[in-house]
Motif scaffolding. Structure first.
Motif, PDB file in Angstrom:
ATOM      1  N   ASP A 196       0.968  -1.220  -0.112  1.00 58.13           N
ATOM      2  CA  ASP A 196      -0.106   0.071  -0.126  1.00 58.13           C
ATOM      3  C   ASP A 196       0.929   1.286  -0.124  1.00 58.13           C
ATOM      4  N   ALA A 197       2.043   1.194  -0.144  1.00 56.46           N
ATOM      5  CA  ALA A 197       3.188   2.146  -0.041  1.00 56.46           C
ATOM      6  C   ALA A 197       2.462   3.468  -1.042  1.00 56.46           C
ATOM      7  N   ASP A 198       2.466   3.282  -2.418  1.00 57.30           N
ATOM      8  CA  ASP A 198       2.096   4.172  -3.214  1.00 57.30           C
ATOM      9  C   ASP A 198       0.427   4.596  -3.289  1.00 57.30           C
ATOM     10  N   LYS A 199      -0.339   3.991  -2.197  1.00 61.70           N
ATOM     11  CA  LYS A 199      -1.798   4.123  -2.345  1.00 61.70           C
ATOM     12  C   LYS A 199      -2.129   5.221  -1.575  1.00 61.70           C
ATOM     13  N   ALA A 200      -2.433   6.389  -1.936  1.00 60.12           N
ATOM     14  CA  ALA A 200      -2.697   7.454  -1.174  1.00 60.12           C
ATOM     15  C   ALA A 200      -4.034   7.404  -0.344  1.00 60.12           C
ATOM     16  N   GLU A 201      -5.017   6.512  -0.997  1.00 54.03           N
ATOM     17  CA  GLU A 201      -6.105   6.357  -0.333  1.00 54.03           C
ATOM     18  C   GLU A 201      -5.987   5.516   1.004  1.00 54.03           C
ATOM     19  N   VAL A 202      -4.905   4.813   1.059  1.00 56.47           N
ATOM     20  CA  VAL A 202      -4.583   3.864   2.209  1.00 56.47           C
ATOM     21  C   VAL A 202      -3.727   4.565   3.323  1.00 56.47           C
ATOM     22  N   PRO A 203      -4.398   4.940   4.412  1.00 54.74           N
ATOM     23  CA  PRO A 203      -3.323   5.910   5.540  1.00 54.74           C
ATOM     24  C   PRO A 203      -2.281   5.152   6.467  1.00 54.74           C
ATOM     25  N   TYR A 204      -1.371   5.939   6.587  1.00 53.09           N
ATOM     26  CA  TYR A 204      -0.578   5.240   7.571  1.00 53.09           C
ATOM     27  C   TYR A 204      -1.292   4.989   9.098  1.00 53.09           C
ATOM     28  N   GLU A 205      -0.622   4.072   9.958  1.00 57.69           N
ATOM     29  CA  GLU A 205      -1.190   3.766  10.892  1.00 57.69           C
ATOM     30  C   GLU A 205      -0.103   3.998  12.278  1.00 57.69           C
ATOM     31  N   VAL A 206      -0.316   4.702  13.326  1.00 58.40           N
ATOM     32  CA  VAL A 206       0.756   5.234  14.204  1.00 58.40           C
ATOM     33  C   VAL A 206       1.120   3.965  14.885  1.00 58.40           C
ATOM     34  N   VAL A 207       2.368   3.979  15.118  1.00 54.99           N
ATOM     35  CA  VAL A 207       2.990   2.950  16.077  1.00 54.99           C
ATOM     36  C   VAL A 207       3.282   3.442  17.162  1.00 54.99           C
ATOM     37  N   LEU A 208       2.297   3.169  18.314  1.00 53.05           N
ATOM     38  CA  LEU A 208       2.007   3.973  19.693  1.00 53.05           C
ATOM     39  C   LEU A 208       3.404   3.665  20.572  1.00 53.05           C
ATOM     40  N   ARG A 209       4.007   2.534  20.589  1.00 51.42           N
ATOM     41  CA  ARG A 209       4.965   2.005  21.378  1.00 51.42           C
ATOM     42  C   ARG A 209       6.349   3.070  20.986  1.00 51.42           C
ATOM     43  N   ASP A 210       6.335   3.501  19.762  1.00 54.23           N
ATOM     44  CA  ASP A 210       7.443   4.417  19.446  1.00 54.23           C
ATOM     45  C   ASP A 210       7.162   5.760  19.500  1.00 54.23           C
ATOM     46  N   THR A 211       6.094   6.208  20.020  1.00 52.55           N
ATOM     47  CA  THR A 211       5.878   7.624  20.196  1.00 52.55           C
ATOM     48  C   THR A 211       6.658   8.146  21.482  1.00 52.55           C
ATOM     49  N   TYR A 212       6.845   9.401  21.546  1.00 55.56           N
ATOM     50  CA  TYR A 212       8.000   9.676  22.353  1.00 55.56           C
ATOM     51  C   TYR A 212       7.882  11.340  22.787  1.00 55.56           C
ATOM     52  N   ARG A 213       7.682  11.569  24.024  1.00 59.32           N
ATOM     53  CA  ARG A 213       7.860  12.956  24.390  1.00 59.32           C
ATOM     54  C   ARG A 213       8.885  13.060  25.624  1.00 59.32           C
ATOM     55  N   PHE A 214       9.909  13.744  25.374  1.00 60.06           N
ATOM     56  CA  PHE A 214      11.086  13.763  26.222  1.00 60.06           C
ATOM     57  C   PHE A 214      11.273  15.348  26.782  1.00 60.06           C
ATOM     58  N   PHE A 215      11.459  15.523  28.075  1.00 59.16           N
ATOM     59  CA  PHE A 215      11.645  16.979  28.772  1.00 59.16           C
ATOM     60  C   PHE A 215      13.007  16.767  29.536  1.00 59.16           C
ATOM     61  N   ALA A 216      13.751  17.583  29.513  1.00 60.20           N
ATOM     62  CA  ALA A 216      15.172  17.462  30.279  1.00 60.20           C
ATOM     63  C   ALA A 216      15.762  18.810  30.557  1.00 60.20           C
ATOM     64  N   ASN A 217      16.196  18.903  31.623  1.00 59.22           N
ATOM     65  CA  ASN A 217      17.092  20.251  32.256  1.00 59.22           C
ATOM     66  C   ASN A 217      18.402  19.741  32.540  1.00 59.22           C
ATOM     67  N   LEU A 218      19.308  20.557  32.480  1.00 58.60           N
ATOM     68  CA  LEU A 218      20.730  20.359  32.888  1.00 58.60           C
ATOM     69  C   LEU A 218      21.344  21.758  33.150  1.00 58.60           C
ATOM     70  N   GLU A 219      21.852  21.860  34.238  1.00 57.39           N
ATOM     71  CA  GLU A 219      22.290  22.922  35.048  1.00 57.39           C
ATOM     72  C   GLU A 219      23.695  22.745  35.834  1.00 57.39           C
ATOM     73  N   GLU A 220      24.666  23.438  35.115  1.00 58.96           N
ATOM     74  CA  GLU A 220      26.209  23.097  35.789  1.00 58.96           C
ATOM     75  C   GLU A 220      26.818  24.517  36.020  1.00 58.96           C
ATOM     76  N   HIS A 221      27.353  24.473  37.263  1.00 53.15           N
ATOM     77  CA  HIS A 221      28.221  25.789  37.803  1.00 53.15           C
ATOM     78  C   HIS A 221      29.656  25.270  38.061  1.00 53.15           C
ATOM     79  N   ALA A 222      30.337  26.170  37.500  1.00 53.81           N
ATOM     80  CA  ALA A 222      31.873  26.092  37.534  1.00 53.81           C
ATOM     81  C   ALA A 222      32.436  27.285  38.281  1.00 53.81           C
TER      82      ALA A 222
END
Length: 940
Positions: free
Chosen positions: A487-513
């Motif tokens: 179905d790769a070239d069929k525009a009428e066939v939608p892609y389906e999400v792979v939920l196990r690989d969805t990702y939202r990442f939040f990080a903070n780094l603070e360094e003093h010298a």
């Protein structure tokens, strides 16, 4: 607000003009060891009105005079007097000199040396090159002033034996940034990249640099944590004259500018270099423990607080890259003969770039595609804003100087990855994915330093410094979709999400010298008439870092009433608030106990150094440096048990440098030293970070140790005339337990894990040659005096031994990770006394290992191929030399950046190291485009 701005600008311009009524002679007086001489008496010839001056603690002087031609007479106890003739002073002009005083000897006890101003400056520059105690290369403010370079990254391209990555990171003798260290005004620079030791040199304007030196061999007064080079940047503090400059520039990229631009989500403050808060975890969102304890319905409600920024949310084309800069300098001459100097520089840059690339991985399951597990095409849209400020204020009087120096930089970068292509593992399928990452990096460095000359010609310098480094990763996210190959070239066939690989990442780094250092030098008489000196010093630096991350992914409802139509919604709307409900999606927190750490380190050092002429021709500079270094990194394992990585070292680091002066223009140098290379906090922390662009995890190693390095260099050098050099070197470096990035033995091609380990030892040896020649021998035309051709090349052989270590290897004869087999720099530069300057520069660094592999046919070594980079610059002075127009063409050849592996499945052939198109596997490749830039600077 507009009236206030106009008033401030008008005040600055008026102040600048008000002190430009006479001409000036400014200069610096040095001895033959390139040390500044304070208290030198400078008198003007009898035809001029007024008396003389004396040099200050930095060996500098400034004399205001009416227009005309003058002679200066210099004298100092213990040195031959010197007369400088033919010094032309123009109305509102500044004549800058660098003068070298020669020590008196018994044979020449009463000599007066007379020389013209032009020849004296030429001699001083030659003296700086020839008489450095260690093997080094540098570039002076005078050379920088005559070049078209805008920032320090561009200036470093002109220094022998160095190359620049990404126009900002320095590479010395083919060794990556791990083995190089940078200092600014004698204080160690904090890294602008918290995950690696690297300083972004493009944030310092070239107009504010006093000089740059790159030391390739150790001295006791240099940091001991390097093996490639020490880059020493000195910024200006007290200007010789007032100035006010503004500049602006634009550049066109052949791949990006004017093309469709899809950076994903942009907030209203991104152009200012600040996130407006819309990417951050929202207020009211629970803590990790609070969120993980909630049921699905509650988590769905909290998920609505998270702003949906997935998908295409920007309509438009990429704008040209733009840059703006302002620099201001003010000199206040006080009635008590003191001077206050102040320098301010502000910079702003914005770039919008498209990087086209491919990303592949290989599991050897499909011979038809050379064993590829997937073949993705990547388009990465990058929006970058950088703002910077430098402010220095200094007070000088007589033999004392106190300076307060500050550097600030904020880098905001948001990128959007659009990935398409086939995957062959598990089952053949077509993939569409979008991932975006925003990184906000902040650096602030401040220093208070003093410089004091004593009556007995001894000298004391000290420095107190503080640096703050912040790195914020708000909402690094990824959303992959899939459908069958049929179905790769069929525009009428939608892609389906792979939920196990969805990702939202939040990080903070603070360094003093926080740190400080003090250095004391005392002239002594030890061997004959030549002055010797003993130097002592101490330094200390304490660092503290905190890092934490939270990680989420989307889950579908566990209830039978789940709305399956949601799975095929487009990426822009699939995670909208309306879909966060009982029959839809909710966030799940997958943060591990390993996803935070804190760390600290303490470095204490002391040294003693002797610089002496053992005979008339033989000079010795060396001594011993002792460094006590300890670090502690605290994190947890997956079960919650505390994991502590703690190391303490005391390293005795001797170094010797012998220089034998064959004649007035040639030297033979021998250097030997012991140095170390220490791991960064991130490399030791038990923390794993998933990089969706490279499809790899990167994890630290709590057992990592520092490397001990032994370095030996032998160099022959000739300085035919000012600015010219011919040299040849041989060098050997032995690394005990070098730190390398490698593919973890537990990895497989579809779950790649990068980590770090200590090899048993490595040996690097090579030859280096340099030629820099003025082309005046081609004819008598005056412009040929200012036309130079230069070439520098190094050939390096590298071997690594891992015998007895519990590591798998793909190539037992491989070079050390990060070491290139050759480095080539060449160029043609013109920087005359007229209105035009130009340069043509070419650079190539040979292939180097990105990550050490574990199987010649499974996961071979991953190499980064060399690229030939060709840059052209030309500048023209306009508007009575107050304005300057620069044309810059970067990366003219636009060659691909290729990462590859030496194996081909269908022929079962293992090649060796260098890239062979059509034979080696391409792990990743990128093309960045050529850039054509035009800028204008005006000096008020």
């Amino acid at each position: 607000m507009r009236k206030i701005f106009v008033l401030v600008i008008a005040t600055l311009i008026t102040a600048t003009f008000s002190y430009a009524q006479t001409g000036k002679i400014a200069g610096k007086v040095l001895n033959e060891k390139n040390e500044p001489l304070s208290g030198v008496s400078i008198k003007i010839d009898e035809s001029a009105a007024g008396g003389g001056v004396a040099t200050d603690v930095e060996g500098r002087f400034l004399i205001k005079l009416k227009p005309g031609k003058y002679t200066l007479n210099l004298s100092s106890v213990g040195y031959n007097s010197k007369t400088i003739t033919d010094i032309q002073v123009d109305n509102n002009g500044l004549q800058e000199l660098t003068i070298v005083m020669q020590a008196k000897t018994k044979e020449l006890s009463a000599v007066v040396v007379s020389v013209s101003a032009r020849r004296e400056t030429d001699f001083a520059l030659l003296n700086m090159q020839k008489n450095n105690a260690s093997i080094s290369d540098g570039i002076s403010a005078e050379t920088i002033k005559r070049s078209p370079d805008k920032n320090t990254g561009e200036v470093l391209k002109r220094v022998s034996g160095t190359s620049i990555q990404d126009n900002k990171f320095v590479v010395v003798r083919g060794l990556i940034d791990r083995y190089n260290v940078a200092t600014i005004n004698n204080a160690m620079l904090p890294s602008t990249e918290p995950d690696r030791r690297a300083f972004s040199f493009d944030i310092i304007p070239s107009s504010l640099i006093d000089n740059i030196m790159i030391y390739k061999t150790a001295n006791p007064d240099l940091p001991g944590d390097f093996a490639g080079g020490v880059v020493q940047v000195s910024t200006k503090d007290v200007p010789s004259k007032n100035f006010f400059n503004i500049g602006a520039g634009v550049s066109y990229n052949t791949i990006s500018t004017g093309k469709d631009f899809n950076p994903g989500y942009l907030s209203k403050t991104d152009y200012l270099g600040f996130d407006d808060g819309s990417r951050e975890l929202p207020n009211g969102f629970p803590s990790r423990k609070g969120f993980q304890g909630q049921d699905f319905d509650a988590r769905a409600e909290y998920s609505k607080l998270m702003k949906n920024t997935y998908g295409d949310r920007y309509k438009g084309n990429a704008l040209p890259n733009q840059s703006y800069n302002l620099s201001w300098g003010k000199r206040f001459d006080l009635k008590n003969s003191g001077v206050i100097g102040s320098i301010l520089a502000l910079t702003y840059r914005n770039s919008q770039a498209l990087v086209e690339g491919v990303r592949s991985e290989f599991d050897n399951s499909n011979a038809a595609v050379n064993g590829a597990a997937y073949l993705y095409s990547d388009s990465t849209y990058k929006f970058t804003t950088s703002i910077g400020a430098l402010y220095n204020i200094s007070y000088k009087k007589g033999k004392t100087k106190i300076a307060f120096k500050n550097l600030f930089n904020r880098l905001f970068e948001t990128s959007n990855l659009v990935r398409t292509g086939p995957q062959y593992y598990s089952s053949n399928a077509a993939v569409y994915a979008q991932g975006s990452e925003t990184v906000v990096k902040t650096l602030y460095s401040t220093q208070l330093e003093g410089d004091h000359s004593m009556k007995n010609k001894s000298k004391l310098t000290w420095n107190l410094n503080y640096a703050l480094t912040l790195r914020d990763n708000p909402d690094y996210k990824f959303a992959p979709f899939i459908k069958s190959e049929e179905d790769a070239d069929k525009a009428e066939v939608p892609y389906e999400v792979v939920l196990r690989d969805t990702y939202r990442f939040f990080a903070n780094l603070e360094e003093h010298a926080v740190g400080g250092n003090a250095n004391y030098s005392q002239p002594v008489k030890l061997f004959g008439d030549k002055a010797s000196s003993i130097k002592l010093g101490v330094m200390s630096q304490y660092k503290y870092r905190e890092f934490s991350a939270r990680i989420f992914r989307y889950n579908k409802s566990p209830y039978s009433s789940f709305n399956n139509d949601l799975l095929t919604m487009p990426v822009k709307t699939i995670f909208q608030d309306a879909n966060m409900y009982r029959d839809g999606f909710a966030l799940e927190e997958i943060t591990n106990l390993t996803d935070k750490y804190d760390a600290n380190s303490l470095l204490n050092a002391g040294y003693v150094m002797l610089d002496a002429h053992l005979t008339e021709k033989l000079r010795f500079a060396g001594g011993v440096r002792v460094e006590s270094f300890g670090f502690e990194v605290n994190t947890s394992d997956f079960s919650g048990l505390k994991v502590k990585a703690k190391k303490d070292y005391v390293d005795v680091l001797p170094s010797v440098n012998f220089t034998y002066s064959l004649n007035a223009r040639s030297n033979l140098r021998l250097s030997a030293s012991r140095t170390v290379s220490r791991p960064e906090f991130r490399e030791v922390a038990n923390f794993s970070f998933y990089d969706f662009v490279r499809n790899v995890q990167v994890r630290g190693n709590t057992k990592l140790e520092r490397s001990q390095n032994t370095n030996v260099d032998l160099r022959y050098e000739i300085y035919p005339t000012n600015g010219e050099v011919i040299s040849a070197s041989v060098f050997v470096k032995h690394f005990n337990k070098p730190i390398e990035q490698y593919v973890d033995p537990g990895s497989n091609p579809l779950n790649m894990m990068f980590s770090y380990f200590n090899a048993k030892y490595a040996l690097n040896y090579g030859i280096e040659a340099e030629v820099k020649k003025r082309l005046s021998f081609l004819g008598k035309q005056e412009w040929l005096e200012d036309l130079f051709v230069f070439a520098n090349a190094a050939l390096i052989r590298s071997t690594v031994n891992v015998d007895g270590l519990d590591v798998a290897v793909a190539d037992k004869d491989r070079p050390m990770q990060g070491q290139s087999p050759y480095v080539i720099n060449a160029g043609l530069t013109y920087a005359g006394s007229g209105n035009t300057s130009a340069s043509l520069l070419v650079n190539r660094v040979g292939q180097r290992i990105e990550a050490v592999g574990n199987d010649p046919k499974g996961i071979p070594d991953i190499y980064e191929n060399g690229r030939t980079i060709l840059d052209f610059q030309i500048s023209q002075k306009v508007l009575r030399k107050k304005g300057e127009v620069k044309l810059n063409i970067s990366d003219l050849l636009n060659q691909k950046s290729i990462f590859y592996q030496n194996y081909r499945m269908d022929t079962d052939k293992i090649s060796k190291r260098s890239y062979k198109a059509g034979e080696d596997r391409v792990w990743a490749s990128y093309r960045y485009g050529s850039s054509i830039g035009l800028s204008f600077t005006y000096n008020f």
